[in-house]
Scaffold this active site. Structure first.
Site, PDB file in Angstrom:
ATOM      1  N   LYS A  27       0.872  -1.181   0.000  1.00 18.21           N
ATOM      2  CA  LYS A  27       0.000   0.000   0.000  1.00 18.21           C
ATOM      3  C   LYS A  27       0.910   1.232   0.000  1.00 18.21           C
ATOM      4  CE  LYS A  27      -4.322   1.727   1.905  1.00 18.21           C
ATOM      5  NZ  LYS A  27      -4.965   2.011   0.636  1.00 18.21           N
TER       6      LYS A  27
HETATM    7  N1  PMP Z   1      -7.376  -1.624  -3.747  1.00 18.85           N
HETATM    8  C1  PMP Z   1      -6.823  -0.413  -3.676  1.00 18.85           C
HETATM    9  C2  PMP Z   1      -5.990   0.073  -4.781  1.00 18.85           C
HETATM   10  C3  PMP Z   1      -7.052   0.387  -2.537  1.00 18.85           C
HETATM   11  O1  PMP Z   1      -6.516   1.608  -2.451  1.00 18.85           O
HETATM   12  C4  PMP Z   1      -7.885  -0.095  -1.508  1.00 18.85           C
HETATM   13  C5  PMP Z   1      -8.183   0.759  -0.320  1.00 18.85           C
HETATM   14  N2  PMP Z   1      -7.256   0.589   0.702  1.00 18.85           N
HETATM   15  C6  PMP Z   1      -8.411  -1.380  -1.640  1.00 18.85           C
HETATM   16  C7  PMP Z   1      -8.149  -2.113  -2.776  1.00 18.85           C
HETATM   17  C8  PMP Z   1      -9.240  -1.972  -0.555  1.00 18.85           C
HETATM   18  O2  PMP Z   1      -8.459  -2.356   0.546  1.00 18.85           O
HETATM   19  P1  PMP Z   1      -9.094  -2.388   1.999  1.00 18.85           P
HETATM   20  O3  PMP Z   1     -10.342  -3.165   1.889  1.00 18.85           O
HETATM   21  O4  PMP Z   1      -8.088  -3.109   2.819  1.00 18.85           O
HETATM   22  O5  PMP Z   1      -9.309  -0.993   2.405  1.00 18.85           O
END
Ligand code: PMP
Length: 305
Positions: free
Chosen positions: A157
């Site tokens: 991330k």
């Molecule tokens: N994909 C991307 C590119 C994101 O930025 C996010 C948001 N964090 C997600 C998927 C979803 O991840 P999460 O459910 O852990 O927030």
């Protein structure tokens, strides 16, 4: 709740908002090499207790992002957990709130210093839920390709990954859509600019696998578990073709920020009558009640502040 918190957590200390600064010459470079998490906490409408959703899973992913970027981590997940709770309490966060742990390298040359120290900040901001707002999204398939594991791993991330997201979402909005679904270089569906995607086909949920070029979404994992354990809906994680998007019965985005966002159309192929489909609706209601502790199952997912 004020838009800006009174304090941030900065490497073990509470620092007043105005004092949490970085020199302008460090700004771009710190951003290039940074990783972060997006976590939400929701209040229970009756007890007014505030619950952080899946805190440990977010901290674990944060640690993985830091590790993959080869930053030196000086704080344990337990210390970050304590810091995060402390910053929520000191800022008197009592309503739905977004929490952002952020790790960056203070390096001179685009963050290439080997094993540089991760500098860690935790900030908060109010974020009301839109889960039951009835809002639907009209999406397109982007002309941009998703970044890949061997180029810029979407599993990390990393702030820089959002350059790819930004290109896709900016193009989508310019063309009159709310957002974009992005295909990987093999032409298979990866994810949206800031969320994973799920479709409903013949009563089953299909979603791109974690090796399709996606962030390993905590919301995605949550919904898969809920479908299997509570709703008795089969979920298939596999490669997904673009045309499957167009013939789906329902589709939705899932992410901490996007929560569950129903998709009304993709490339102007409208699903049903364009309203929220029955399986999406069922998931929204279940997820809503779990986030706020209205439904007391999965207690281990909620951390009370
Ligand atoms: N994909 C991307 C590119 C994101 O930025 C996010 C948001 N964090 C997600 C998927 C979803 O991840 P999460 O459910 O852990 O927030």
């Amino acid at each position: 709740m004020a838009e800006t918190p009174q304090f941030l957590w900065v490497e073990g200390k509470l620092v007043a908002w105005n004092d949490a600064t970085i020199h302008l010459t460090k700004l771009g470079l710190a951003g290039v090499s940074s990783v972060f998490e997006g976590i939400r906490a929701y209040t229970n409408p009756e007890t007014h207790k505030l619950y952080i959703f899946r805190l440990d899973e977010h901290l674990e992913r944060f640690a993985q992002s830091i590790r993959l970027m080869r930053m030196k981590q000086h704080f344990s997940n337990a210390q970050l957990r304590d810091g995060l709770l402390e910053v929520l309490r000191v800022n008197n966060c009592t309503e739905d709130v977004y929490i952002r742990p952020f790790a960056f390298i203070e390096a001179n040359m685009f963050g290439v210093a080997p094993d540089a120290d991760a500098r860690i900040v935790i900030s908060t901001k109010p974020m009301p839920s839109r889960l039951q707002s009835g809002k639907v999204s009209h999406m397109c398939v982007s002309s941009w390709s998703r970044i890949t594991d061997n180029v810029m791993p979407p599993r990390v991330k990393a702030s820089s990954n959002y350059l790819n997201s930004r290109l896709a979402s900016e193009e989508a909005r310019r063309n009159g859509y709310d957002g974009a679904l992005i295909l990987n270089p093999n032409g298979k569906v990866a994810e949206a600019q800031g969320a994973c995607v799920m479709i409903v086909r013949d009563g089953k949920i299909v979603t791109p696998s974690v090796t399709s070029g996606i962030l390993e979404s905590i919301t995605r994992a949550t919904l898969i578990q809920l479908c299997r354990e509570v709703l008795n809906i089969e979920v298939v994680e596999r490669e997904m073709d673009r045309t499957e998007l167009y013939i789906a019965n329902e589709a939705f985005l899932c992410a901490t920020g996007a929560e569950i966002t129903p998709i009304a159309s993709i490339d102007r192929f409208t699903f049903g009558d364009g309203n929220i489909g029955p399986i999406t609706r069922q998931l929204i209601n279940l997820y809503h009640d779990l986030l706020r502790g209205i439904d007391s199952h999965y207690n281990e997912w909620r951390t009370q502040v």
